[in-house]
Design a protein around this motif. Structure first.
Motif, PDB file in Angstrom:
ATOM      1  N   PHE A  27      60.468  53.209  96.198  1.00 46.38           N
ATOM      2  CA  PHE A  27      61.086  52.087  95.487  1.00 46.38           C
ATOM      3  C   PHE A  27      62.511  51.839  95.977  1.00 46.38           C
ATOM      4  N   ASP A  28      63.137  52.876  96.509  1.00 43.86           N
ATOM      5  CA  ASP A  28      64.500  52.744  97.028  1.00 43.86           C
ATOM      6  C   ASP A  28      64.523  52.148  98.431  1.00 43.86           C
ATOM      7  N   GLY A  29      63.347  51.919  99.012  1.00 46.14           N
ATOM      8  CA  GLY A  29      63.283  51.271 100.319  1.00 46.14           C
ATOM      9  C   GLY A  29      63.180  52.207 101.499  1.00 46.14           C
ATOM     10  N   CYS A  30      62.840  53.471 101.274  1.00 40.70           N
ATOM     11  CA  CYS A  30      62.702  54.409 102.383  1.00 40.70           C
ATOM     12  C   CYS A  30      61.460  54.092 103.210  1.00 40.70           C
ATOM     13  N   ARG A  31      61.557  54.366 104.482  1.00 47.28           N
ATOM     14  CA  ARG A  31      60.443  54.158 105.417  1.00 47.28           C
ATOM     15  C   ARG A  31      59.653  55.461 105.512  1.00 47.28           C
ATOM     16  N   PHE A  32      58.445  55.481 104.967  1.00 44.57           N
ATOM     17  CA  PHE A  32      57.579  56.654 105.040  1.00 44.57           C
ATOM     18  C   PHE A  32      56.738  56.556 106.308  1.00 44.57           C
ATOM     19  N   TYR A  33      56.859  57.557 107.168  1.00 51.81           N
ATOM     20  CA  TYR A  33      56.146  57.548 108.446  1.00 51.81           C
ATOM     21  C   TYR A  33      55.198  58.742 108.492  1.00 51.81           C
ATOM     22  N   PHE A  34      53.917  58.469 108.772  1.00 50.20           N
ATOM     23  CA  PHE A  34      52.885  59.503 108.720  1.00 50.20           C
ATOM     24  C   PHE A  34      52.553  60.042 110.102  1.00 50.20           C
ATOM     25  N   LEU A  35      52.464  61.369 110.205  1.00 51.10           N
ATOM     26  CA  LEU A  35      51.995  62.041 111.411  1.00 51.10           C
ATOM     27  C   LEU A  35      50.592  62.568 111.156  1.00 51.10           C
ATOM     28  N   TYR A  36      49.660  62.255 112.048  1.00 51.01           N
ATOM     29  CA  TYR A  36      48.289  62.725 111.876  1.00 51.01           C
ATOM     30  C   TYR A  36      48.144  64.219 112.171  1.00 51.01           C
ATOM     31  N   ASP A  37      49.162  64.824 112.775  1.00 49.51           N
ATOM     32  CA  ASP A  37      49.111  66.259 113.028  1.00 49.51           C
ATOM     33  C   ASP A  37      49.019  67.022 111.709  1.00 49.51           C
TER      34      ASP A  37
END
Length: 301
Positions: A181-191
Motif C-alpha cells: 500500500f505504501d508503493g513498494c515494488r515487490f519483485y519475485f525470484l523463481y529460485d
C-alpha cells in the motif's frame, strides 16, 4: 536453532550481520548453548517474551546494515539466498531507477518435514508485471509471500511502522501489505530460496481460532486500505476481493465486501454476481479443506 544459524553463516554473500534474538524462550538454556558455539560470528540478544513481531522489531532497531531478512529457528536458507536477492536489488536500481527503500525482493520456498525431506514445492505464476492492486488481490486467495524469503530495506520497514506487535499470527502478512500500500515494488525470484518446516506445533495450528480471527480482522483492514484508492475501486476488483476472503472463510471481511459492492454497484445483476462468487468460493474452500486435512494427516508430523 543451530541449523538456522549455520544457514545464515553459510551464505555465499558474506557482507552480512547475523543477529540471534531469544524471545524469552523456555528451553532450559538450549538456545544460549547453541549460540555459544558461534559467539564470535553472531550477535546474541535475549529479551522477555513478547511474540514474533516484538523480536523482529528489536532486530530492526539493533541491525547496522541496510537490508533486513529473517529466518525462523526451524526453517532454512539455501546458501545463495541473500546473494541472489542483492543481485536483484542492484538490477532493479539500475534498470528501473528505483530507490532501495521502495524495493522488496521475495522468492520461492519449498516445504520440508521435521527430518528435512522436501514434501511440497509450490507452483508460482508471477510475471513481475502485475500492478500493485493485482498483486494485492491475487495474494488474498493464494498467499505466496513467504516471510523468510523476503529481503527488504530497513528504511522501508521503519517507514510503515515495522511489525504490528498486537497481532500474534499474521503480522508478517500485514507488514508486507503495508509495504504494498505504501508503493513498494515487490519483485519475485523463481529460485527456491527458503525451506519452510511443517510441523504440528506451528502457530497456525496451535492457535487456530486466534489465527482465523486475526486473519478476518486483517482482511477487513485490507479492504479499508483498498477503498482509500479511488483508482482501485471497481466492481471486478471488489468481487475478486470477495472471492478471496470467502475462499479463506473470512466472514466479517466477506460481509463488508458485499456491503461495499451493493452500495456502489447495486442492482439485481450485481446481486447475482455476488451469489455466484460466494458459491464458487465455498465449493473451492470445501475442496481445499478436504485436501489440506488429508495432507496434514499424511505428511505433517
Amino acid at each position: 536453532m543451530q541449523n538456522a544459524i549455520e544457514c545464515a553463516l553459510n551464505q555465499t554473500y558474506t557482507n552480512i550481520e547475523i543477529l540471534v534474538i531469544n524471545d524469552g524462550s523456555n528451553d532450559n538454556g538450549e538456545t544460549e548453548a547453541a549460540v555459544k558455539k558461534y559467539e564470535n560470528r553472531v550477535r546474541y540478544i535475549k529479551k522477555e517474551n513478547g511474540g514474533v513481531s516484538s523480536a523482529l522489531n528489536l532486530a530492526i532497531r539493533e541491525m547496522r546494515g541496510e537490508w533486513f531478512s529473517w529466518l525462523s529457528h526451524d526453517d532454512a536458507y539455501y546458501p545463495d539466498k541473500v546473494k541472489k536477492q542483492v543481485e536483484a536489488v542492484n538490477m532493479l536500481m539500475e534498470t528501473e531507477n528505483l530507490p532501495k527503500e521502495k524495493i522488496v525482493i521475495y522468492g520461492a520456498n519449498e516445504r520440508i518435514d521435521t527430518n528435512g525431506n522436501v514434501i511440497l514445492r509450490r507452483r508460482y505464476h508471477i510475471t513481475n508485471k502485475e500492478s500493485t492492486i493485482e498483486l494485492i488481490l491475487s495474494n488474498i486467495k493464494r498467499y505466496l509471500i513467504c516471510g523468510c524469503a523476503v529481503l527488504v530495506s530497513r528504511d522501508a520497514l521503519l517507514r510503515v511502522g515495522g511489525f504490528n506487535e498486537q497481532i500474534r499470527t499474521v503480522s508478517d502478512a500485514e507488514c508486507f501489505y503495508k509495504l504494498l500500500f505504501d508503493g513498494c515494488r515487490f519483485y519475485f525470484l523463481y529460485d527456491v530460496l527458503v525451506q519452510s518446516r511443517q510441523h504440528k506445533s506451528q502457530v497456525g495450528k496451535t492457535k487456530a481460532e486466534l489465527f482465523e480471527r486475526e486473519t478476518d480482522d486483517f482482511h477487513v483492514w485490507m479492504l479499508e486500505e483498498i477503498l482509500k484508492h479511488p483508482e482501485w475501486i471497481s466492481k471486478d476488483n471488489l468481487l475478486k476481493f470477495l472471492e478471496g476472503v470467502s475462499f479463506r472463510g473470512c466472514n466479517k471481511a466477506s460481509q463488508r465486501a458485499i456491503f461495499e459492492i451493493e452500495k456502489r454497484f447495486g442492482g439485481d445483476a450485481c446481486k447475482r454476481e455476488i451469489k455466484k462468487t460466494i458459491f464458487k468460493s465455498s465449493v473451492k474452500r470445501r475442496a481445499r479443506l478436504f485436501v489440506r486435512g488429508i495432507y496434514r494427516k499424511i505428511v505433517v508430523k
